[in-house]
Design an enzyme around this catalytic site. Structure first.
Site, PDB file in Angstrom:
ATOM      1  N   GLU A   1      -8.335  11.304   8.275  1.00  0.00           N
ATOM      2  CA  GLU A   1      -7.868  10.033   8.263  1.00  0.00           C
ATOM      3  C   GLU A   1      -6.592  10.142   7.325  1.00  0.00           C
ATOM      4  O   GLU A   1      -6.081  10.325   6.746  1.00  0.00           O
ATOM      5  CB  GLU A   1      -8.714   9.958   7.860  1.00  0.00           C
TER       6      GLU A   1
ATOM      7  N   LYS B   1      -4.652   7.014   4.673  1.00  0.00           N
ATOM      8  CA  LYS B   1      -5.172   6.357   3.460  1.00  0.00           C
ATOM      9  C   LYS B   1      -4.886   5.481   3.717  1.00  0.00           C
ATOM     10  O   LYS B   1      -3.494   5.433   3.518  1.00  0.00           O
ATOM     11  CB  LYS B   1      -4.128   7.960   2.284  1.00  0.00           C
TER      12      LYS B   1
ATOM     13  N   ASP C   1      -2.972   1.664   1.866  1.00  0.00           N
ATOM     14  CA  ASP C   1      -2.478   1.561   1.072  1.00  0.00           C
ATOM     15  C   ASP C   1      -3.255  -0.062   0.331  1.00  0.00           C
ATOM     16  O   ASP C   1      -3.154  -1.083   0.494  1.00  0.00           O
ATOM     17  CB  ASP C   1      -1.196   2.502   1.032  1.00  0.00           C
TER      18      ASP C   1
ATOM     19  N   TYR D   1     -14.506   3.629   5.724  1.00  0.00           N
ATOM     20  CA  TYR D   1     -14.337   5.245   5.430  1.00  0.00           C
ATOM     21  C   TYR D   1     -15.243   6.005   5.261  1.00  0.00           C
ATOM     22  O   TYR D   1     -15.036   6.943   5.173  1.00  0.00           O
ATOM     23  CB  TYR D   1     -12.569   5.439   5.051  1.00  0.00           C
TER      24      TYR D   1
ATOM     25  N   LYS E   1      -0.032  13.192   0.550  1.00  0.00           N
ATOM     26  CA  LYS E   1       0.481  11.289   0.438  1.00  0.00           C
ATOM     27  C   LYS E   1       2.028  12.451   0.868  1.00  0.00           C
ATOM     28  O   LYS E   1       2.735  12.847   0.427  1.00  0.00           O
ATOM     29  CB  LYS E   1       0.905  11.201  -1.644  1.00  0.00           C
TER      30      LYS E   1
ATOM     31  N   CYS F   1      24.207 -11.158 -24.854  1.00  0.00           N
ATOM     32  CA  CYS F   1      23.249 -12.163 -23.308  1.00  0.00           C
ATOM     33  C   CYS F   1      23.630 -12.786 -22.405  1.00  0.00           C
ATOM     34  O   CYS F   1      25.053 -13.216 -22.803  1.00  0.00           O
ATOM     35  CB  CYS F   1      22.503 -13.385 -24.497  1.00  0.00           C
TER      36      CYS F   1
ATOM     37  N   CYS G   1      23.439 -16.240 -22.509  1.00  0.00           N
ATOM     38  CA  CYS G   1      23.519 -17.170 -23.602  1.00  0.00           C
ATOM     39  C   CYS G   1      24.969 -17.097 -23.766  1.00  0.00           C
ATOM     40  O   CYS G   1      25.040 -17.553 -25.390  1.00  0.00           O
ATOM     41  CB  CYS G   1      22.820 -18.023 -24.137  1.00  0.00           C
TER      42      CYS G   1
ATOM     43  N   CYS H   1      17.557 -10.751 -25.955  1.00  0.00           N
ATOM     44  CA  CYS H   1      17.920 -11.793 -25.908  1.00  0.00           C
ATOM     45  C   CYS H   1      17.191 -12.728 -27.298  1.00  0.00           C
ATOM     46  O   CYS H   1      15.563 -13.004 -27.149  1.00  0.00           O
ATOM     47  CB  CYS H   1      18.559 -12.545 -25.185  1.00  0.00           C
TER      48      CYS H   1
ATOM     49  N   CYS I   1      17.978 -20.424 -24.990  1.00  0.00           N
ATOM     50  CA  CYS I   1      18.378 -19.729 -23.818  1.00  0.00           C
ATOM     51  C   CYS I   1      17.537 -19.873 -22.624  1.00  0.00           C
ATOM     52  O   CYS I   1      16.198 -20.114 -22.327  1.00  0.00           O
ATOM     53  CB  CYS I   1      17.763 -17.683 -24.154  1.00  0.00           C
TER      54      CYS I   1
END
Ligand code: IVH
Length: 710
Positions: A144, A146, A148, A255, A342, A436, A439, A454, A460
């Site tokens: 079957e 799978k 997601d 399923y 998978k 940063c 800033c 930061c 900021c």
């Protein structure tokens, strides 16, 4: 081949469900007796359900949209005229209308296990060998897709959908029944010869079309788009308003059938039966008798999955016979009779153009790579996440590098490797900034943390905006009339710097504000605050003053204090003043509060600016104390289940349902020995009355109900 409908078809059918009664139906209704009405409601329900099945499960409608609309309108008209005859599982309920404050936890009758995963064909061979060691007779395997999405368990009793529960931790999950009822491919009542009681499990997911549409809308309204369809599906299932869930247009494929009284001892045959009862089971499923058949299926879908209208992340291989499954048994975590193969994440090679360093609410700096566009799993990729400085260093990344990008279910793919042989000698290395990027404050790295941050939390700009966004977010003050885009406008216009400024906003501050935002491609869209938007924003802000104290505490965005911790702390201390003056030892005494949280609370409340913020919020009327009245009131109907029946003059059925749920009660559709109360209006349904009397369930009127929640 697959019988999947297109997004356009789905859209059309949702649009049809706009309630409305044509004059023609009014005329017919007036001549009906309640008995006639009941008969007609039953006929219409059956017909509409069959048409829904033809459309959403079989993808082969037999009537036109117009004819379908007429049937539905007639049913809506009858249910409006005879509310006591309206069934909670009526096809008219697909549009939602229920508000769920908290999703009750339900223990699974059968634990919801996971599957062993593999990425290699060799391990599939081992799986088959292991099975053959135990089973010395002919074997059949079912292959079957799978899906997601989000696993769901649906319980049916006498052919009626009773409960829908998410996987949770496998032992217990959340009751999301009201939201699941809006999914049109899930039958609310079954047809044919089904077992009296059973559970069916499957996956709820968001097809690509719907995912794109939702994200487009989110981006346009300044909200953060969902990272992938799975996140979008799980977020949608947990929305409080089922009418909003209905708009998401989720889908579901089933399923796994579970119960004591199943039609067959074989999985494949059971799925075929379930399809006859109205369930959408997959057409892309194959019965295999040897490993080569299994490998053919894996290979076929490795290519063909690109054309599916939804995401799969692999293939599930299951032994067909229940008897053989029993002989194989389980390991601690998963069945020995099934395995998930998978597919490897898709990869592509492209060039790194530049790296952006983004600053979040708490000051954390996240690197994001800008790439030369490349197609990966059918979508054009321009950006990739780099996570943190260590990853950049480990990859030894240079600008202009040929990089390997991988997409593993996420919308933002990641860089997993660099082809150094193609690097030009003068290429400059990507270095993490020392300051940063917004800033200019020198960045710091806390002990044990992978990320640089930061420390300039006060001024900021992205941190200020992030804090405001957190304050208004759904789990905090839930000011839905404001979104990220609007907050940005308020900030950029100098109108708000901290959350307390929101409560000082006036109509004249807002009216006429305008901003151009970028939408998909290089198009732009103008947001402007006209009268309606302005009033909505102000109303949303004013309404938030009613939010419980624990939400206010969470909304402050204190580091490490998440939603649950805020709730526990707020309930423990019951007022902001007591939290502010609490000592470390007092804080640490609370079960859920550890060293990190206690220190973070103390640091936050030692800052005079934060004390000023709290003062200012309090002066604006924001709750700084646990409202015991509210919590008692909320707890009043705790665990009590209500059936609402009959006609009420002063309140709509929807309002009453909300009142029950807002006060901690539950709405159930039919009377059983577990029902706590029947709330009866005029012309209560005779069947419900009889059942309530049989089970000795108290029948209360509106006044008694209002007394209960006063
Ligand atoms: S059967 C005993 N079949 O994968 C486990 N699961 O890792 C029975 N899933 O939680 C699960 N498609 O959410 C099964 N065709 C399929 C599936 C499937 C997706 C998910 C499901 C489960 C997880 C197992």
């Amino acid at each position: 081949m697959s019988l999947l409908y297109t997004g356009t078809m789905l859209l059309k059918r949702v649009d049809r469900l706009t309630p409305g009664i044509s004059r023609y139906h009014h005329l017919k209704l007036s001549a009906m007796t309640p008995e006639d009405a009941k008969k007609r409601i039953d006929e219409l329900t059956e017909q509409i359900e069959q048409h829904n099945y033809n459309y959403y499960v079989l993808s082969s409608p037999t009537i036109s949209d117009y004819e379908f609309d007429m049937l539905l309108e007639e049913l809506i008209g009858l249910e409006n005229k005879y509310p006591s005859l309206a069934d909670p599982n009526s096809p008219t309920q697909r549009v939602g209308g229920t508000i769920t404050k908290e999703f009750p936890t339900v223990v699974h009758k059968y634990p919801m296990l996971s599957l062993a995963n593999t990425y290699s064909e060799g391990e599939i061979e081992d799986f088959v060998k292991r099975i053959k060691k135990v089973i010395h007779e002919d074997l059949e395997y079912v292959c079957e897709l799978k899906y997601d999405g989000v696993a769901i368990g649906l319980t049916y009793s006498h052919g009626i959908l009773k409960q829908a529960v998410t996987r949770g931790d496998g032992v217990q999950g959340d009751d999301v029944t009201a939201n699941v009822k809006t999914i049109r491919s899930i039958p609310l009542r079954l047809k044919g010869d089904f077992p009296e009681e059973f559970e069916i499990r499957g996956e709820i997911y968001l097809p690509h079309e719907q995912f794109k549409k939702i994200n487009k809308e989110r981006i346009e309204s300044g909200e953060v788009p969902f990272a992938n369809p799975r996140n979008a599906a799980s977020g949608s299932l947990k929305m409080q308003s089922s009418s909003e869930v209905a708009k998401r247009e989720l889908d579901c494929t089933l399923y796994n059938l579970l119960g004591d009284d199943l039609p067959n001892n074989h999985h494949y045959q059971n799925l075929l039966e379930a399809r006859k009862w109205g369930f959408k089971t997959s057409n892309n499923i194959k019965l295999c008798t040897n490993i080569n058949d299994i490998f053919d299926f894996l290979k076929y879908w490795d290519e063909a999955r690109q054309d599916l209208p939804f995401d799969i992340d692999g293939i599930v291989i299951k032994v067909n016979s229940f008897q053989q499954r029993e002989m194989l048994g389980f390991t601690a975590k998963s069945p020995r009779w099934a395995i998930a193969y998978k597919y490897k994440a898709e990869e592509a090679v492209t060039k790194l153009i530049s790296v952006d360093f983004q600053v979040g609410r708490t000051g954390t700096v996240t690197p994001v790579a800008n790439l030369e566009p490349v197609v990966l799993s059918g979508t054009k990729v321009k950006r990739a996440s780099l996570h943190n400085a260590d990853i950049i260093a480990k990859l030894d990344l240079h600008l202009g590098d040929h990089v390997l990008v991988e997409k593993g279910g996420e919308i933002i793919p990641k860089i997993t490797g660099v082809d150094k042989s193609l690097r030009i000698s003068e290429a400059s290395p990507v270095t993490f900034p020392k300051k940063c990027p917004v800033c200019g404050t020198p960045l710091v790295r806390e002990e044990g943390e992978a990320a640089y941050a930061c420390p300039n939390s006060k001024s900021c700009p992205p941190q200020i905006k992030g804090k405001l966004e957190h304050f208004i977010s759904r789990k905090a003050m839930d000011i839905q009339s404001l979104g990220e885009g609007k907050i940005e406008m308020l900030y950029e216009n100098g109108l708000v710097k901290d959350p307390s400024d929101l409560y000082k906003l006036t109509y004249s501050d807002l009216i006429g504000l305008e901003k151009e935002i970028k939408t998909e491609g290089s198009k732009t869209k103008k947001i402007s605050f006209r009268e309606k938007t302005t009033k909505n924003i102000l109303k949303g802000i004013a309404d938030s003053k009613e939010k419980a104290f624990e939400k206010v505490l969470f909304a402050l965005g204190i580091r490490h204090i998440g939603e649950t911790a805020a709730k526990t702390i707020a309930r423990h201390f019951q007022s902001m003043d007591r939290i502010v003056s609490a000592e470390y030892d007092e804080l640490i005494e609370i079960d859920e509060v550890g060293d990190k949280m206690a220190n973070s609370l103390i640091t936050f409340f030692n800052d005079p600016d934060n004390i000023q913020l709290i003062k200012s919020l309090k002066n604006s009327g924001v709750r700084m104390e646990g409202s015991y009245e509210t919590s008692e009131k909320e707890a009043k109907l705790d665990e009590k289940s209500f059936v609402i029946s009959g006609v009420f003059n002063d309140y709509s059925r929807e309002e009453l349902m909300k009142m029950v749920e807002n006060n901690g009660g539950k709405i159930v559709s039919s009377v059983s020995s577990n029902t706590s109360y029947v709330l009866a209006g005029d012309k209560m349904g005779p069947a419900k009355l009889k059942k309530a009397k049989e089970h000795g369930i108290p029948i209360i009127d509106l006044t008694e109900f209002l007394d209960m929640i006063q």
